[in-house]
Design a protein around this motif. Structure first.
Motif, PDB file in Angstrom:
ATOM      1  N   LYS A 137       5.837 -26.033 -32.489  1.00  0.00           N
ATOM      2  CA  LYS A 137       6.050 -26.825 -31.272  1.00  0.00           C
ATOM      3  C   LYS A 137       6.676 -25.984 -30.165  1.00  0.00           C
ATOM      4  N   SER A 138       7.667 -25.178 -30.520  1.00  0.00           N
ATOM      5  CA  SER A 138       8.337 -24.353 -29.518  1.00  0.00           C
ATOM      6  C   SER A 138       7.373 -23.332 -28.916  1.00  0.00           C
ATOM      7  N   SER A 139       6.593 -22.686 -29.772  1.00  0.00           N
ATOM      8  CA  SER A 139       5.641 -21.677 -29.298  1.00  0.00           C
ATOM      9  C   SER A 139       4.613 -22.295 -28.363  1.00  0.00           C
ATOM     10  N   TYR A 140       4.078 -23.443 -28.749  1.00  0.00           N
ATOM     11  CA  TYR A 140       3.104 -24.143 -27.910  1.00  0.00           C
ATOM     12  C   TYR A 140       3.743 -24.573 -26.590  1.00  0.00           C
ATOM     13  N   GLY A 141       4.968 -25.092 -26.673  1.00  0.00           N
ATOM     14  CA  GLY A 141       5.644 -25.567 -25.471  1.00  0.00           C
ATOM     15  C   GLY A 141       5.904 -24.468 -24.464  1.00  0.00           C
ATOM     16  N   PHE A 142       6.323 -23.301 -24.937  1.00  0.00           N
ATOM     17  CA  PHE A 142       6.579 -22.189 -24.018  1.00  0.00           C
ATOM     18  C   PHE A 142       5.289 -21.720 -23.354  1.00  0.00           C
ATOM     19  N   GLY A 143       4.182 -21.777 -24.108  1.00  0.00           N
ATOM     20  CA  GLY A 143       2.911 -21.410 -23.509  1.00  0.00           C
ATOM     21  C   GLY A 143       2.446 -22.424 -22.487  1.00  0.00           C
ATOM     22  N   LYS A 144       2.596 -23.677 -22.813  1.00  0.00           N
ATOM     23  CA  LYS A 144       2.144 -24.760 -21.938  1.00  0.00           C
ATOM     24  C   LYS A 144       2.904 -24.796 -20.616  1.00  0.00           C
ATOM     25  N   THR A 145       4.198 -24.451 -20.655  1.00  0.00           N
ATOM     26  CA  THR A 145       5.046 -24.580 -19.463  1.00  0.00           C
ATOM     27  C   THR A 145       5.205 -23.291 -18.670  1.00  0.00           C
ATOM     28  N   ASP A 146       4.597 -22.202 -19.138  1.00  0.00           N
ATOM     29  CA  ASP A 146       4.732 -20.894 -18.473  1.00  0.00           C
ATOM     30  C   ASP A 146       6.174 -20.404 -18.447  1.00  0.00           C
ATOM     31  N   LYS A 147       6.973 -20.786 -19.426  1.00  0.00           N
ATOM     32  CA  LYS A 147       8.376 -20.381 -19.447  1.00  0.00           C
ATOM     33  C   LYS A 147       8.623 -19.116 -20.277  1.00  0.00           C
ATOM     34  N   CYS A 148       7.599 -18.611 -20.936  1.00  0.00           N
ATOM     35  CA  CYS A 148       7.738 -17.370 -21.706  1.00  0.00           C
ATOM     36  C   CYS A 148       6.997 -16.254 -20.971  1.00  0.00           C
ATOM     37  N   PRO A 149       7.709 -15.202 -20.539  1.00  0.00           N
ATOM     38  CA  PRO A 149       7.036 -14.141 -19.776  1.00  0.00           C
ATOM     39  C   PRO A 149       5.936 -13.455 -20.576  1.00  0.00           C
ATOM     40  N   TYR A 150       6.132 -13.340 -21.883  1.00  0.00           N
ATOM     41  CA  TYR A 150       5.181 -12.594 -22.700  1.00  0.00           C
ATOM     42  C   TYR A 150       3.922 -13.416 -22.965  1.00  0.00           C
ATOM     43  N   PHE A 151       4.083 -14.728 -23.116  1.00  0.00           N
ATOM     44  CA  PHE A 151       2.902 -15.583 -23.226  1.00  0.00           C
ATOM     45  C   PHE A 151       2.169 -15.615 -21.888  1.00  0.00           C
ATOM     46  N   TYR A 152       2.918 -15.780 -20.820  1.00  0.00           N
ATOM     47  CA  TYR A 152       2.298 -15.882 -19.495  1.00  0.00           C
ATOM     48  C   TYR A 152       1.445 -14.657 -19.181  1.00  0.00           C
ATOM     49  N   PHE A 153       1.946 -13.463 -19.503  1.00  0.00           N
ATOM     50  CA  PHE A 153       1.246 -12.235 -19.166  1.00  0.00           C
ATOM     51  C   PHE A 153       0.269 -11.771 -20.251  1.00  0.00           C
ATOM     52  N   SER A 154       0.192 -12.476 -21.366  1.00  0.00           N
ATOM     53  CA  SER A 154      -0.764 -12.100 -22.409  1.00  0.00           C
ATOM     54  C   SER A 154      -2.181 -12.401 -21.937  1.00  0.00           C
ATOM     55  N   ASP A 155      -3.041 -11.404 -21.999  1.00  0.00           N
ATOM     56  CA  ASP A 155      -4.439 -11.575 -21.618  1.00  0.00           C
ATOM     57  C   ASP A 155      -5.252 -12.171 -22.761  1.00  0.00           C
ATOM     58  N   LEU A 156      -4.724 -12.058 -23.961  1.00  0.00           N
ATOM     59  CA  LEU A 156      -5.358 -12.635 -25.132  1.00  0.00           C
ATOM     60  C   LEU A 156      -4.272 -12.965 -26.140  1.00  0.00           C
ATOM     61  N   VAL A 157      -4.376 -14.124 -26.778  1.00  0.00           N
ATOM     62  CA  VAL A 157      -3.486 -14.501 -27.864  1.00  0.00           C
ATOM     63  C   VAL A 157      -4.283 -14.451 -29.165  1.00  0.00           C
TER      64      VAL A 157
END
Length: 384
Positions: A82-102
């Motif tokens: 849930k936390s991982s999904y939430g950070f991706g959904k809200t753009d609150k994680c810099p590393y998820f936001y800038f990841s070109d591929l997950v």
């Protein structure tokens, strides 16, 4: 493909620490290099590294965005998912936001179904992990998934990933793993040289470094400095020695480590994903088939998603002896069914074969159980 370099609209709302993470990631992306996000140690990092990409861990360890995640996901789901999904959904994680591929993997049912939702707002590739580490079919499946990932990266980023580049990346990751292993092996010293909390900070922090060569040198220098200080007499007091196993540790779950060390013991070894599980063994550099070498190393990781899972027992057996462990604490995240079911196997091994105490702790990403953790740890350590 075009590499994402822009900052999110809510950038100005973040704390200084989060802003620094965004700036660091953006500086890397300004070099026109891709960033690959991953959720699991099974993902062979050597492939993205072979094309000059950065690899960052996206497993979130805070309850900050769980409420946002629960709009889409069930409440009775693992907090890591849930936390991982939430950070991706809200753009609150810099590393998820800038990841070109997950890059995800099928280690558990919750994660693989979550990736379906995540794919609606992020480019996600899921590696199909076999359910067992044994047999030619399992090995060939995982090897084929590694080749498939390599081909996907080549097509998506319009690059050629040569076997020579993969061999160089294998050597780089092996040197990084060896440096980190030498560092956490400081836990063998008795009395300890540093606390388990400090060991964990270095292991966790190393997953967000973009220059691997710099990381290797930093870790080597840190290990050397600590050893010099230890040999000159700077040592911690002798206390009961604890091994932590189970679900990933980091962020809020460091409350377990703090409860142990605030109540009269030291954590000397972390078997978890953030610890030795993925670091202890290197990739063979003697195998001419680089994909087979990668498959052999990564498929041997002793995760509870594997049936059976003797490699976890093998590592625990070795670590309990080498680190002179007095007791084992098994950390479970709520709703993590595979690790929860496997506690019986671990308890029987620790109690009956190693003849030392065992305790399991179920927790989540809140701080509501800190008092209870301290009470339980105080009684457990006093018994030791």
């Amino acid at each position: 493909m075009e590499i994402r370099k822009d900052l999110p609209e809510i950038f100005e709302d973040f704390s200084e620490a989060r802003r620094n993470g965004f700036i660091s990631a953006k500086q890397f992306k300004d070099q026109n290099k891709p960033m690959i996000g991953t959720f699991c140690t099974y993902m062979p990092q050597e492939l993205p590294l072979a094309m000059g990409a950065a690899v960052v861990s996206l497993c979130a360890t805070s309850d900050e965005t769980i409420a946002d995640a629960e709009v889409d996901l069930p409440r009775n789901l693992c907090p890591l998912i849930k936390s991982s999904y939430g950070f991706g959904k809200t753009d609150k994680c810099p590393y998820f936001y800038f990841s070109d591929l997950v890059v995800g993997e099928t280690t558990c049912d919750g994660k693989k179904k979550m990736y379906e939702h995540m794919g609606q707002f992020k480019d996600v590739h899921v590696m199909q992990l076999p359910n067992t580490q044994f047999g030619d079919q399992a090995f060939e499946l995982w090897k084929s998934e590694i080749v498939k990932l390599k081909e996907l990266l080549e097509e998506k980023f319009d690059v050629e990933i040569t076997e020579d580049a993969i061999k160089s990346a294998i050597n780089l990751k092996n040197r990084e793993r060896s440096a980190l292993k030498d560092f956490y092996s400081l836990g063998k010293l008795n009395p300890p040289a540093i606390s388990g909390g400090d060991i964990l900070k270095v292991l966790y922090g190393s997953t967000f470094k973009f220059n691997r060569e710099d990381t290797i040198e930093e870790v080597k220098n840190l290990t050397s400095r600590i050893l010099d200080e230890y040999n000159s007499g700077k040592k911690l007091d002798s206390k009961p020695r604890i091994l932590i196993t189970g679900c990933p540790i980091g962020g809020v779950t460091e409350k377990v480590v703090k409860a142990i060390e605030d109540n009269g013991a030291y954590v000397v070894f972390f078997e978890n994903c953030m610890g030795a599980k993925a670091i202890e063994e290197n990739v063979s550099e003697d195998n001419d088939d680089v994909y087979a070498a990668l498959a052999e190393k990564y498929l041997s990781i002793g995760c509870s998603c594997m049936t059976p899972n003797p490699n976890r027992i093998t590592m625990l057996n070795k670590a309990i002896d080498e680190y002179k462990v007095d007791a084992v604490v098994d950390v479970l995240l709520q709703a993590c069914h595979t690790y929860s079911v496997e506690t019986l196997t671990i308890k029987q091994f620790v109690n009956k074969e190693k003849n030392i105490p065992y305790m399991s702790i179920e927790t989540d990403y809140s701080t509501s159980d800190v008092g209870q953790l301290n009470t339980r740890m105080s009684a457990f350590i006093e018994m030791l």
